[in-house]
Write a protein that holds these residues in place. Structure first.
Motif, short mmCIF file in Angstrom:
data_model
loop_
_atom_site.label_atom_id
_atom_site.label_comp_id
_atom_site.label_asym_id
_atom_site.label_seq_id
_atom_site.Cartn_x
_atom_site.Cartn_y
_atom_site.Cartn_z
N UNK A 91 32.81 12.46 35.20
CA UNK A 91 31.48 12.58 34.60
C UNK A 91 31.58 13.11 33.17
N UNK A 92 32.35 14.17 32.97
CA UNK A 92 32.47 14.75 31.63
C UNK A 92 33.11 13.76 30.66
N UNK A 93 34.11 13.07 31.11
CA UNK A 93 34.80 12.12 30.24
C UNK A 93 33.87 10.98 29.83
N UNK A 94 33.01 10.54 30.73
CA UNK A 94 32.07 9.46 30.40
C UNK A 94 30.89 9.99 29.59
N UNK A 95 30.29 11.05 30.04
CA UNK A 95 28.99 11.46 29.50
C UNK A 95 29.04 12.07 28.12
N UNK A 96 30.06 12.84 27.81
CA UNK A 96 30.06 13.52 26.51
C UNK A 96 31.18 13.05 25.61
N UNK A 99 31.32 10.66 23.42
CA UNK A 99 30.95 10.31 22.05
C UNK A 99 29.67 10.99 21.59
N UNK A 100 29.18 11.93 22.35
CA UNK A 100 27.88 12.51 22.05
C UNK A 100 27.82 13.13 20.65
N UNK A 101 26.87 12.66 19.87
CA UNK A 101 26.67 13.23 18.54
C UNK A 101 25.30 13.90 18.44
N UNK A 102 24.40 13.55 19.31
CA UNK A 102 23.05 14.11 19.23
C UNK A 102 23.00 15.58 19.62
N UNK A 103 23.72 15.95 20.64
CA UNK A 103 23.77 17.33 21.08
C UNK A 103 25.22 17.68 21.36
N UNK A 119 25.08 8.92 35.79
CA UNK A 119 25.56 8.76 34.42
C UNK A 119 26.92 8.07 34.47
N UNK A 120 26.97 6.84 33.94
CA UNK A 120 28.22 6.07 34.02
C UNK A 120 28.81 5.73 32.66
N UNK A 121 28.23 6.30 31.59
CA UNK A 121 28.79 6.15 30.24
C UNK A 121 28.22 7.25 29.37
N UNK A 122 28.56 7.23 28.10
CA UNK A 122 28.12 8.27 27.19
C UNK A 122 26.60 8.46 27.26
N UNK A 144 22.19 17.70 31.34
CA UNK A 144 22.93 17.48 32.59
C UNK A 144 24.32 18.12 32.56
N UNK A 145 25.15 17.88 31.52
CA UNK A 145 26.49 18.48 31.55
C UNK A 145 26.47 20.01 31.53
N UNK A 146 25.62 20.59 30.67
CA UNK A 146 25.66 22.05 30.63
C UNK A 146 25.05 22.67 31.86
#
Length: 193
Positions: free
Chosen positions: A99-104, A106-110, A27-30, A60-62
């Motif tokens: 990873x956290x800074x990239x992946x979540x 801008x997350x709006x779906x979950x 995972x390299x972006x949101x 993945x993050x949780x």
């Protein structure tokens, strides 16, 4: 027996965990901007392998957070103090801060705080109170645990998404200061209940 992570023990040494970490590192972006196909290609795995490990890319993050909780955060009130638990939990999560800074970011779906994170934390705290500390859980304690679980998860989420430097001592002190006094005292391992 609790794993001693201070001895530089590799906690991700099983094939299952190595695959999950490969997926996480792909995972390299949101997550909102990545497809599962892209994640699979970057991790060099099949979609079938992805779905064997995760139901959704948002898991993945949780997964990583809940996996890491077992080593320190879940031990607060059982075998270690609030301060020790928070310090080492933050230290462990910090290893994947990018990873956290990239992946979540801008997350709006979950939204991260609306996942299973607070519910999992609430369950662990209640189990620790009742099973390990023999503390009766009345309505007020139930309320404290429920609200605190949400707050704790949201604060950690915000910190790991931010650009703030992870000062482990300051973040530990700040988290400890958020714990409601009644809950803090109930899980204070220096106190006999």
């Amino acid at each position: 027996m609790r794993t001693d992570l201070l001895s530089s023990q590799d906690i991700f040494n099983t094939p299952d965990l190595k695959t999950k970490m490969r997926i996480l590192h792909a995972v390299d972006r949101s997550l909102d901007c990545m497809t599962i196909s892209e994640i699979c290609k970057k991790a060099n795995i099949s979609r079938q392998t992805f779905y064997r490990h995760f139901r959704s890319k948002y898991d993945i993050p949780w997964w990583f957070c809940i996996f890491c909780r077992q080593f320190y955060l879940n031990e607060i009130g059982r075998t270690i103090s609030w301060r020790t638990g928070y310090y080492h939990h933050i230290r462990l999560l910090s290893t994947e801060r990018d990873f956290f800074r990239r992946s979540i970011q801008y997350s709006i779906n979950t939204p991260f705080g609306q996942t299973v994170m607070p519910q999992n934390r609430q369950s662990v705290l209640l189990e620790t109170l009742q099973t390990y500390r023999n503390v009766p859980v009345d309505h007020n304690m139930q309320f404290l645990v429920e609200m605190f679980s949400k707050l704790e998860c949201e604060v950690l989420n915000d910190w790991f998404r931010s650009d703030a430097d992870p000062d482990l001592v300051v973040w530990t002190d700040d988290l400890v200061s958020l714990v409601p006094d009644r809950l803090y005292r109930a899980l204070d391992i220096s106190q006999n209940v």
